[in-house]
Design an enzyme around this catalytic site. Structure first.
Site, PDB file in Angstrom:
ATOM      1  N   THR A 196       0.858  -1.198   0.000  1.00  0.00           N
ATOM      2  CA  THR A 196       0.000   0.000   0.000  1.00  0.00           C
ATOM      3  C   THR A 196       0.885   1.235   0.000  1.00  0.00           C
ATOM      4  O   THR A 196       1.586   1.521   0.977  1.00  0.00           O
ATOM      5  CB  THR A 196      -0.917   0.029   1.238  1.00  0.00           C
ATOM      6  N   LYS A 271      -7.071   1.921  -2.951  1.00  0.00           N
ATOM      7  CA  LYS A 271      -6.709   1.326  -1.659  1.00  0.00           C
ATOM      8  C   LYS A 271      -6.759   2.377  -0.542  1.00  0.00           C
ATOM      9  O   LYS A 271      -7.219   2.113   0.571  1.00  0.00           O
ATOM     10  CB  LYS A 271      -5.310   0.695  -1.772  1.00  0.00           C
ATOM     11  N   LYS A 339      -0.249   5.185   8.481  1.00  0.00           N
ATOM     12  CA  LYS A 339       0.378   5.557   7.187  1.00  0.00           C
ATOM     13  C   LYS A 339      -0.693   5.731   6.104  1.00  0.00           C
ATOM     14  O   LYS A 339      -0.675   6.691   5.324  1.00  0.00           O
ATOM     15  CB  LYS A 339       1.385   4.452   6.808  1.00  0.00           C
TER      16      LYS A 339
HETATM   17  N1  LIG Z   1      -1.468  -6.552   7.442  1.00  0.00           N
HETATM   18  C1  LIG Z   1      -2.560  -6.251   6.752  1.00  0.00           C
HETATM   19  O1  LIG Z   1      -3.689  -6.570   7.178  1.00  0.00           O
HETATM   20  C2  LIG Z   1      -2.491  -5.557   5.448  1.00  0.00           C
HETATM   21  C3  LIG Z   1      -1.376  -4.857   5.048  1.00  0.00           C
HETATM   22  N2  LIG Z   1      -1.369  -4.215   3.834  1.00  0.00           N
HETATM   23  C4  LIG Z   1      -0.194  -3.482   3.383  1.00  0.00           C
HETATM   24  O2  LIG Z   1       0.758  -4.465   3.003  1.00  0.00           O
HETATM   25  C5  LIG Z   1       2.087  -4.003   3.271  1.00  0.00           C
HETATM   26  C6  LIG Z   1       2.780  -4.984   4.190  1.00  0.00           C
HETATM   27  O3  LIG Z   1       2.020  -5.122   5.354  1.00  0.00           O
HETATM   28  P1  LIG Z   1       2.345  -6.201   6.476  1.00  0.00           P
HETATM   29  O4  LIG Z   1       2.804  -7.458   5.874  1.00  0.00           O
HETATM   30  O5  LIG Z   1       1.184  -6.192   7.385  1.00  0.00           O
HETATM   31  O6  LIG Z   1       3.544  -5.464   7.205  1.00  0.00           O
HETATM   32  P2  LIG Z   1       4.779  -6.017   8.026  1.00  0.00           P
HETATM   33  O7  LIG Z   1       5.215  -4.876   8.868  1.00  0.00           O
HETATM   34  O8  LIG Z   1       4.456  -7.312   8.678  1.00  0.00           O
HETATM   35  O9  LIG Z   1       5.861  -6.319   6.885  1.00  0.00           O
HETATM   36  C7  LIG Z   1       6.535  -5.264   6.265  1.00  0.00           C
HETATM   37  C8  LIG Z   1       7.534  -5.811   5.268  1.00  0.00           C
HETATM   38  O10 LIG Z   1       8.340  -4.714   4.784  1.00  0.00           O
HETATM   39  C9  LIG Z   1       9.721  -4.999   5.075  1.00  0.00           C
HETATM   40  N3  LIG Z   1      10.485  -3.813   5.392  1.00  0.00           N
HETATM   41  C10 LIG Z   1      10.230  -2.898   6.350  1.00  0.00           C
HETATM   42  N4  LIG Z   1      11.162  -1.930   6.342  1.00  0.00           N
HETATM   43  C11 LIG Z   1      12.051  -2.275   5.374  1.00  0.00           C
HETATM   44  C12 LIG Z   1      13.234  -1.665   4.870  1.00  0.00           C
HETATM   45  N5  LIG Z   1      13.695  -0.506   5.351  1.00  0.00           N
HETATM   46  N6  LIG Z   1      13.866  -2.273   3.861  1.00  0.00           N
HETATM   47  C13 LIG Z   1      13.408  -3.436   3.340  1.00  0.00           C
HETATM   48  N7  LIG Z   1      12.286  -4.062   3.768  1.00  0.00           N
HETATM   49  C14 LIG Z   1      11.622  -3.471   4.778  1.00  0.00           C
HETATM   50  C15 LIG Z   1       9.684  -5.915   6.260  1.00  0.00           C
HETATM   51  O11 LIG Z   1      10.925  -6.576   6.386  1.00  0.00           O
HETATM   52  P3  LIG Z   1      11.441  -7.063   7.846  1.00  0.00           P
HETATM   53  O12 LIG Z   1      10.755  -8.370   8.093  1.00  0.00           O
HETATM   54  O13 LIG Z   1      12.897  -7.158   7.701  1.00  0.00           O
HETATM   55  O14 LIG Z   1      11.007  -6.011   8.832  1.00  0.00           O
HETATM   56  C16 LIG Z   1       8.521  -6.817   5.882  1.00  0.00           C
HETATM   57  O15 LIG Z   1       8.903  -7.736   4.916  1.00  0.00           O
HETATM   58  C17 LIG Z   1       1.907  -2.605   3.863  1.00  0.00           C
HETATM   59  O16 LIG Z   1       2.020  -1.674   2.829  1.00  0.00           O
HETATM   60  C18 LIG Z   1       0.486  -2.629   4.409  1.00  0.00           C
HETATM   61  O17 LIG Z   1      -0.077  -1.348   4.493  1.00  0.00           O
HETATM   62  C19 LIG Z   1      -2.434  -4.276   2.980  1.00  0.00           C
HETATM   63  C20 LIG Z   1      -3.546  -4.960   3.317  1.00  0.00           C
HETATM   64  C21 LIG Z   1      -3.672  -5.641   4.580  1.00  0.00           C
HETATM   65  O1  LIG Z   2      -5.142  -2.744   4.667  1.00  0.00           O
HETATM   66  C1  LIG Z   2      -5.714  -3.437   5.455  1.00  0.00           C
HETATM   67  C2  LIG Z   2      -6.858  -4.254   5.145  1.00  0.00           C
HETATM   68  O2  LIG Z   2      -7.388  -4.940   6.042  1.00  0.00           O
HETATM   69  O3  LIG Z   2      -7.274  -4.238   3.968  1.00  0.00           O
END
Ligand SMILES: NC(=O)C1=CN([C@@H]2O[C@H](COP(=O)(O)OP(=O)(O)OC[C@H]3O[C@@H](n4cnc5c(N)ncnc54)[C@H](OP(=O)(O)O)[C@@H]3O)[C@@H](O)[C@H]2O)C=CC1
Ligand SMILES: O=CC(=O)O
Length: 389
Positions: A196, A271, A339
């Site tokens: 996102t 989104k 965010k």
């Molecule tokens: N969770 C949810 O319900 C939903 C989330 N989203 C979106 O999906 C995306 C991921 O969400 P989610 O999986 O929950 O988040 P997480 O925080 O669990 O995962 C984030 C990911 O980004 C990586 N990351 C963070 N900082 C860095 C960096 N500086 N360099 C490289 N990699 C980095 C993390 O790596 P590391 O493991 O090393 O920290 C990890 O792989 C977001 O944009 C979120 O808004 C969309 C729909 C639903």
């Molecule tokens: O981004 C979060 C979700 O639940 O969709």
């Protein structure tokens, strides 16, 4: 065989071949052709001459009818024209030349990415994964994926690479930073960013990918940890339409529905609209639960009443009981919801849309982050409300 998985496998066999396989053969739709088709797929990409699939007009086999539509969109000629052609062999389709870099890649194995990558493995295609914290690759490697050291290494080994990263800054770094996606993009390779982010970030990444001859699609998703695990996400795609069709099989195993929304940025905007509504709703819900408690009502009664009325919804039903218990294990981390509020408000600024409700909700999410709740589930915004004096 699960019909959804079978359909995905069929689509997948087509979309990883280049040029796309043609020659749809009408067969009586009984199980032997389907079984033979599945076997061909299972036994590898060189199954060419064996690869046959059928379609029918009988009403009982909806999945196959959907599959037929997909075939016609991979090859833009009308289905009727396709039917006149003989199926192509593997050498005609050029599949032998695709052994190097034929598989999928996945970048970012957080809460969402790990579940989505696991679902991709169900397609039976080589999968190469990368995560900043490399230990998170282990569960995927156990299931058959290969871990890479950099995003560029993933791209070099893959035909299509997917990403699910924290936020715009991370998505940009992984795409265009040193050792990033763009370093290994060549014509024939594609990148699908499902994180996102805001539209501007998506456009920047798209330009960087396409300037090296690659194809780019944005595909943020609606749906959280459980829908990601169950392959039930709603995918909001925009960008390269041919790539959208080519990722039908991966989208099929990751999601329950994919939308194609047109030009790059439209997926990101959609989104943000959806998550702005969700964040505002969660804040109002939290205020209601807190108000009820302070007014001497039972919070469980509030849930029961809401559930029976016009504003009943899956989010209140799912999150309500855990909010009442004070339990906030992260499915959608609060820092990501904040965010999204921030990015949605910026979009509102851009188009001069007043958003007083979302702006107020964002203040509460900021307060929750300041209370150290960023890594909790976004429903922990309740604490910032309930604990206000
Ligand atoms: N969770 C949810 O319900 C939903 C989330 N989203 C979106 O999906 C995306 C991921 O969400 P989610 O999986 O929950 O988040 P997480 O925080 O669990 O995962 C984030 C990911 O980004 C990586 N990351 C963070 N900082 C860095 C960096 N500086 N360099 C490289 N990699 C980095 C993390 O790596 P590391 O493991 O090393 O920290 C990890 O792989 C977001 O944009 C979120 O808004 C969309 C729909 C639903
Ligand atoms: O981004 C979060 C979700 O639940 O969709």
């Amino acid at each position: 065989m699960n019909p959804v998985l079978l359909r995905s496998s069929l689509r997948h066999a087509i979309c990883l071949s280049s040029p796309p396989l043609r020659g749809i053969v009408d067969t009586p739709l009984v199980s032997p052709p389907l079984a033979s088709c599945w076997r061909s797929h299972r036994d590898g990409w060189n199954a060419g001459p064996e690869l046959r699939w059928g379609t029918t007009s009988t009403s009982s086999l909806k999945g196959l009818r959907k599959f037929k539509v997909f075939c016609s969109s991979v090859d833009s000629r009308p289905v009727g024209e396709q039917r006149d052609e003989a199926p192509v062999s593997s050498s005609q389709s050029g599949k032998e030349e695709q052994i190097e870099g034929e598989g999928y890649g996945f970048l970012g194995l957080g809460i969402m990415g790990v579940a989505m990558a696991k679902n991709l493995l169900k397609l039976g295609v080589p999968l190469t994964v990368w995560n900043r914290s490399s230990d998170k690759c282990a569960p995927l490697v156990e299931l058959g994926a290969t871990a890479a050291k950099t995003p560029a290494e993933v791209v070099s080994k893959s035909k299509i690479t997917f990403a699910m990263l924290a936020d715009p800054a991370v998505a940009l770094t992984v795409a265009v930073g040193p050792g990033g996606v763009v370093d290994a993009i060549t014509p024939g390779k594609s990148y699908v960013d499902m994180s996102t982010v805001d539209a501007e970030t998506s456009v920047t990444i798209s330009k960087a990918i396409t300037s090296k001859g690659g194809r780019f699609l944005e595909g943020p998703v609606s749906g959280s940890k459980k829908p990601a695990e169950d392959g039930q996400l709603v995918i909001l795609a925009a960008g390269d339409e041919s790539l959208y069709h080519d990722v039908a099989a991966p989208f099929d195993v990751m999601g329950k529905k994919a939308f194609y929304l047109g030009e790059i940025g439209n997926g990101a905007k959609m989104k943000l609209v959806v998550n702005m509504v969700m964040g505002s709703m969660m804040t109002a819900f939290s205020e209601g639960l807190s108000l009820a408690e302070k007014a001497g009502l039972k919070q469980t009664d509030v849930l029961d009443v809401l559930e029976l009325g016009a504003i009943a919804n899956p989010m209140f039903k799912l999150k309500g009981p855990s909010v009442i218990k004070g339990s906030f294990p992260p499915a959608f981390p609060l820092k990501h919801q904040q965010k999204d509020m921030r990015l949605a408000l910026a979009l509102g600024d851009e188009v001069a849309q007043p958003m007083p409700v979302a702006a107020a909700a964002n203040e509460v999410f900021k307060k929750a982050r300041n209370l150290g709740l960023g890594d909790n589930d976004f429903s922990a915004v309740y604490k910032a409300i309930a604990e206000s004096s």
